[in-house]
Motif scaffolding. Structure first.
Motif, short mmCIF file in Angstrom:
data_model
loop_
_atom_site.label_atom_id
_atom_site.label_comp_id
_atom_site.label_asym_id
_atom_site.label_seq_id
_atom_site.Cartn_x
_atom_site.Cartn_y
_atom_site.Cartn_z
N GLN A 29 0.82 -1.21 0.00
CA GLN A 29 0.00 0.00 0.00
C GLN A 29 0.86 1.27 0.00
O GLN A 29 0.34 2.36 -0.24
CB GLN A 29 -0.97 0.01 1.19
CG GLN A 29 -0.31 0.04 2.55
CD GLN A 29 -0.03 -1.35 3.10
OE1 GLN A 29 0.10 -2.31 2.34
NE2 GLN A 29 0.04 -1.45 4.43
N ASP A 30 2.16 1.12 0.23
CA ASP A 30 3.06 2.28 0.18
C ASP A 30 3.51 2.60 -1.23
O ASP A 30 3.97 3.72 -1.50
CB ASP A 30 4.30 2.04 1.05
CG ASP A 30 4.01 2.09 2.54
OD1 ASP A 30 2.84 2.40 2.90
OD2 ASP A 30 4.92 1.81 3.33
N PRO A 33 -1.29 2.80 -5.31
CA PRO A 33 -2.46 3.51 -4.76
C PRO A 33 -3.65 2.58 -4.56
O PRO A 33 -3.74 1.51 -5.17
CB PRO A 33 -2.75 4.58 -5.82
CG PRO A 33 -2.10 4.08 -7.07
CD PRO A 33 -0.93 3.26 -6.65
N SER A 34 -4.55 3.01 -3.72
CA SER A 34 -5.71 2.18 -3.37
C SER A 34 -6.51 1.77 -4.60
O SER A 34 -6.97 0.63 -4.70
CB SER A 34 -6.60 2.94 -2.38
OG SER A 34 -7.75 2.19 -2.06
N LEU A 37 -4.96 -1.15 -6.33
CA LEU A 37 -5.15 -2.38 -5.56
C LEU A 37 -6.58 -2.88 -5.66
O LEU A 37 -6.81 -4.09 -5.79
CB LEU A 37 -4.78 -2.13 -4.09
CG LEU A 37 -3.29 -1.86 -3.82
CD1 LEU A 37 -3.09 -1.38 -2.39
CD2 LEU A 37 -2.47 -3.11 -4.09
N VAL A 61 -1.75 -8.38 -2.66
CA VAL A 61 -2.96 -7.58 -2.86
C VAL A 61 -4.05 -8.05 -1.92
O VAL A 61 -4.76 -7.24 -1.29
CB VAL A 61 -3.44 -7.68 -4.33
CG1 VAL A 61 -4.80 -7.00 -4.49
CG2 VAL A 61 -2.42 -7.05 -5.28
N THR A 64 -4.56 -6.72 1.62
CA THR A 64 -5.13 -5.39 1.83
C THR A 64 -6.55 -5.26 1.28
O THR A 64 -7.33 -4.46 1.77
CB THR A 64 -4.26 -4.31 1.18
OG1 THR A 64 -4.19 -4.52 -0.23
CG2 THR A 64 -2.84 -4.34 1.74
N HIS A 65 -6.87 -6.05 0.25
CA HIS A 65 -8.19 -6.00 -0.37
C HIS A 65 -8.62 -7.43 -0.72
O HIS A 65 -7.82 -8.19 -1.26
CB HIS A 65 -8.18 -5.14 -1.65
CG HIS A 65 -7.89 -3.70 -1.42
ND1 HIS A 65 -6.62 -3.24 -1.13
CD2 HIS A 65 -8.70 -2.60 -1.42
CE1 HIS A 65 -6.66 -1.92 -0.97
NE2 HIS A 65 -7.90 -1.52 -1.14
#
Length: 257
Positions: A29-30, A33-34, A37, A61, A64-65
């Motif tokens: 995530q750094d 971008p969201s 993802l 991935v 985070t999602h």
């Protein structure tokens, strides 16, 4: 009664982190971008260089999602070896069969092992095929090592060229370096290239032996990682003992006036 044709899916160009093959990895995530993802998490059909690295990317991935499908349920198709080893920007490879899922209405993701697909990496044949088939191409935002290195080099960012890999043979590499240097000094055009990490030491040695002392040489390694190292100095300064990239970290090289 004719069955209506389903709308075509899209081809997403999905960038991946630049830490492929590196000992340390930045939190995904750094560096992505969201929105990128989220899009990646919603894709189940993939075209890639390497299925193993693509699964590793999707696993990151998924941390985070939520993925639309589990890793075993993902459809991952590798480009033929000759395409991703020799490049597909000028080959006669037909990428249309790889987009069958898009013609059936599914979105397809194109990925390389690191960075943006089809930029200093294979994938252009698939992008061409998408345009030929009337499939919408959607490039997503993510790190591109060439542009990061160029921006951080202090060299000419208005006129530059990426020249791929240089010859491995010492004499051929020296001749190519002198050719690129002559072009850079004559036109002001920055010349950029990449090298396999284990040949970084040989590349730096060849640079210091082949280039004029006033030529500026920039080397960027570990981009987006905590260990990032970007240096831009004259060849004369490099010859005073400045340390170049190690043999494990990808690097981008650039020269100019």
């Amino acid at each position: 009664m004719n069955t209506p044709t389903p709308p075509k899916g899209r081809l997403f160009l999905v960038p991946t982190p630049l830490d492929f093959g590196c000992a340390a990895q930045a939190p995904i995530q750094d560096v992505l971008p969201s929105h990128t993802l989220v899009c990646a998490a919603r894709i189940q059909h993939w075209v890639c260089e390497n299925a193993k690295s693509t699964r590793a990317f999707l696993k990151r991935v998924g941390e985070t999602h939520s993925l639309i499908a589990s890793l075993p349920e993902q459809t991952i198709t590798e480009l033929p070896r000759h395409v991703h080893k020799k490049g597909d920007h000028q080959s006669g490879f037909d990428g249309k069969p790889l987009l069958a899922a898009a013609l059936q209405g599914h979105d397809v993701g194109l990925v390389s092992e690191a960075g943006m697909p089809a930029v200093a990496d294979p994938g252009s044949s698939v992008v061409r095929a998408a345009h030929d088939l009337g499939i919408t191409v959607v490039p997503l935002v993510g790190p591109v090592s060439l542009l990061l290195a160029l921006a951080a080099s202090g060299l000419n960012g208005q006129n530059f060229a990426f020249v791929g890999y240089l010859p491995q043979d010492t004499a051929e590499r020296s001749a190519r370096l002198k050719q690129l240097e002559s072009l850079a000094l004559k036109t002001g055009q920055t010349q950029l290239w990449i090298e396999t990490p284990y040949r970084n030491a040989a590349m730096l040695s060849g640079l210091l032996q082949s280039l004029q002392t006033q030529t500026r040489l920039a080397i960027a390694s570990g981009l987006t990682l905590p260990s990032v190292n970007i240096q831009s100095h004259s060849v004369g300064q490099w010859k005073k003992g400045l340390k170049g990239p190690d043999g494990h970290t990808p690097a981008v090289y650039a020269i100019g006036p």
